[in-house]
Design a protein around this motif. Sequence first.
Motif, PDB file in Angstrom:
ATOM      1  N   PHE A 182       0.826  -1.215   0.000  1.00 37.70           N
ATOM      2  CA  PHE A 182       0.000   0.000   0.000  1.00 37.70           C
ATOM      3  C   PHE A 182       0.857   1.260   0.000  1.00 37.70           C
ATOM      4  CE2 PHE A 182      -2.576  -3.239   2.086  1.00 37.70           C
ATOM      5  CZ  PHE A 182      -3.743  -3.165   1.337  1.00 37.70           C
ATOM      6  N   GLU A 183       0.237   2.309  -0.489  1.00 39.78           N
ATOM      7  CA  GLU A 183       0.887   3.620  -0.438  1.00 39.78           C
ATOM      8  C   GLU A 183       0.106   4.486   0.551  1.00 39.78           C
ATOM      9  OE1 GLU A 183       2.495   6.839  -3.728  1.00 39.78           O
ATOM     10  OE2 GLU A 183       0.626   5.787  -4.123  1.00 39.78           O
ATOM     11  N   THR A 184       0.823   5.265   1.360  1.00 34.11           N
ATOM     12  CA  THR A 184       0.175   6.146   2.334  1.00 34.11           C
ATOM     13  C   THR A 184      -0.007   7.533   1.722  1.00 34.11           C
ATOM     14  OG1 THR A 184       1.260   4.981   4.139  1.00 34.11           O
ATOM     15  CG2 THR A 184       0.458   7.191   4.619  1.00 34.11           C
ATOM     16  N   ILE A 185      -1.182   8.111   1.932  1.00 33.13           N
ATOM     17  CA  ILE A 185      -1.455   9.465   1.434  1.00 33.13           C
ATOM     18  C   ILE A 185      -1.834  10.340   2.630  1.00 33.13           C
ATOM     19  CG2 ILE A 185      -2.825  10.866  -0.180  1.00 33.13           C
ATOM     20  CD1 ILE A 185      -1.613   8.591  -1.678  1.00 33.13           C
ATOM     21  N   PRO A 209      -3.808   0.841  -2.788  1.00 38.26           N
ATOM     22  CA  PRO A 209      -2.881  -0.188  -3.261  1.00 38.26           C
ATOM     23  C   PRO A 209      -1.848   0.460  -4.169  1.00 38.26           C
ATOM     24  CG  PRO A 209      -5.169  -0.892  -3.542  1.00 38.26           C
ATOM     25  CD  PRO A 209      -5.213   0.553  -3.164  1.00 38.26           C
ATOM     26  N   LYS A 210      -0.607   0.025  -4.032  1.00 36.24           N
ATOM     27  CA  LYS A 210       0.471   0.615  -4.847  1.00 36.24           C
ATOM     28  C   LYS A 210       0.134   0.520  -6.322  1.00 36.24           C
ATOM     29  CE  LYS A 210       4.532   0.863  -2.104  1.00 36.24           C
ATOM     30  NZ  LYS A 210       5.437  -0.005  -1.367  1.00 36.24           N
ATOM     31  N   GLY A 211       0.439   1.576  -7.065  1.00 36.60           N
ATOM     32  CA  GLY A 211       0.202   1.581  -8.508  1.00 36.60           C
ATOM     33  C   GLY A 211      -1.099   2.264  -8.877  1.00 36.60           C
ATOM     34  N   GLU A 212      -2.041   2.344  -7.940  1.00 34.17           N
ATOM     35  CA  GLU A 212      -3.298   3.031  -8.264  1.00 34.17           C
ATOM     36  C   GLU A 212      -3.109   4.539  -8.213  1.00 34.17           C
ATOM     37  OE1 GLU A 212      -7.022   1.884  -6.910  1.00 34.17           O
ATOM     38  OE2 GLU A 212      -6.566  -0.255  -6.847  1.00 34.17           O
ATOM     39  N   THR A 213      -3.938   5.269  -8.936  1.00 30.30           N
ATOM     40  CA  THR A 213      -3.753   6.717  -8.970  1.00 30.30           C
ATOM     41  C   THR A 213      -4.909   7.467  -8.312  1.00 30.30           C
ATOM     42  OG1 THR A 213      -4.658   6.731 -11.184  1.00 30.30           O
ATOM     43  CG2 THR A 213      -2.255   6.789 -10.990  1.00 30.30           C
ATOM     44  N   GLN A 214      -6.072   6.838  -8.181  1.00 33.41           N
ATOM     45  CA  GLN A 214      -7.169   7.589  -7.556  1.00 33.41           C
ATOM     46  C   GLN A 214      -7.033   7.503  -6.031  1.00 33.41           C
ATOM     47  OE1 GLN A 214      -7.911   4.372  -8.209  1.00 33.41           O
ATOM     48  NE2 GLN A 214      -9.881   3.780  -7.345  1.00 33.41           N
TER      49      GLN A 214
END
Length: 477
Positions: free
Chosen positions: A4-7, A200-205
Amino acid sequence: MSSFETIIGLEVHVQLNTKTKIFCSCATSFGDKPNTNVCPVCLGLPGALPVLNREAVKKAISFGTAINAVINQNSVFARKNYFYPDLPKAYQISQFEIPIVGKGNIEIEVNGIIKNIGITRAHLEEDAGKNIHDGNISKVDLNRACTPLLEIVSEPDIRSSDEAIAYLKKLHSIVRFLEISDANMQEGSFRCDANVSIRPKGETQFYTRVEIKNLNSFKFIQKAIEYEVQRQCNAFESGVYAQEVVQETRLFDTQKGITKSMRGKEESADYRYFNDPDLLPVFLDPVLLDEGKKIPELPDSKIKRYTEVLDIKENDAKVITQDIECVKYFEFLVEKKIQPKVACTWLIVELQGRLKNGNTLANCGITKENLYILLLRLQEQKISGAGAKVLLTNLVENRGGNIDSLIKELGLEQINDDDSIIKVIDEILSNNADKVAEYKEGKEKMLGFFVGQVMKQSRGINPQKVNSLLKARLQQN
Ligand code: ADP
Ligand code: MG
Ligand code: ZN
């Protein structure tokens, strides 16, 4: 977690250090008897009319200038409607469609990587009062009502809790260097809401964000974000993301180290914003704009100047510029012609290294003039380096003092004349005839022993002279 990516996007409320409130002339002082700094305007009495504080506007312009932001020459105050006991008008005067400060950016550095964080906006608004819950009764103190706040909203550009802390520390130092706020986190003059989501990593929205409110220490902000990211990842992996992660406001329980749901998150439409008819649109005249745009040198530029012009190590320059007080000491010493490197070491290693238990430069009692005189006496060889350290320890323990009287009192006057030093040397040598004999037989490391004895005998002796005089006396002996 690694998938996952944290925003993160942060909203920071900075209390501006104007003498009076943003829409009335009550004092903004902290810690006064409840409900003593109030008037019809900040009590929200019907018919009382707000008048905008020029200083608050000027400070907002300075902030905008510091972050390379668009300053809107015309901005508008709006009513944000909600009821809460600490908000007697049932609306907060804020800015909505046209804030005073528009898009800007702040540069941060994490592990040597430099990154720009976008600032969406910074707007002026009034603070609410304070509810005090005391057993079965609740009370409200309106001293804080109507104090000026600058709310600084970042873009969701932050990708880790480390980046969040770097951003906040940078922002904190900018407002401290601009001297537009004391930014005291314990007293609530610098508070942060953290908006956190994962994807999830790779997603942009973007996925659903959760807002964690009223965090008031860097440590708790970091913990709260890390806990929240983990909670959202766990929910995602267990297939309950939609149920568990909803747009809401959460609070961080500092005891348990967890975030808890506080309430559903309002959308801006819920607040029924409309332009406040009691206040004219703000028009920044050129004089005010000029005044606001005159800002002092900021940390990044100081670091560059210290390293390039004053030949200070980059890391040391960063340490100095962490604290505006430290900068003031350092620049004072340099201005007084103390060598920059000497000033740096005595300030950040010797003095700050001796400050413990929450003591800071600002409250330790040792003024920049004290430190200057101490370093001057060192430079004049009136005291030795070792003597200066003894003196500094004494100053820290006694929260300051008069340098020259202390030098006498503590017997730290350095002995520079050869005759006096030779007298001490001869005494040591005659008391240690056996060791002198060893030295003469070729045991050269005995020299160190003699030096030690001499320095012990009289700590005021100029150490630079001891070696050569000792050798000379041993030869003649
Ligand atoms: P509100 O007043 O509703 O909190 P703001 O526009 O003042 O709204 O602030 C929204 C904050 O949330 C901004 O800092 C923005 O960067 C951040 N944000 C928006 N979407 C996300 C997201 N998906 N994840 C994390 N933070 C977000
Ligand atoms: Mg918010
Ligand atoms: Zn008032």
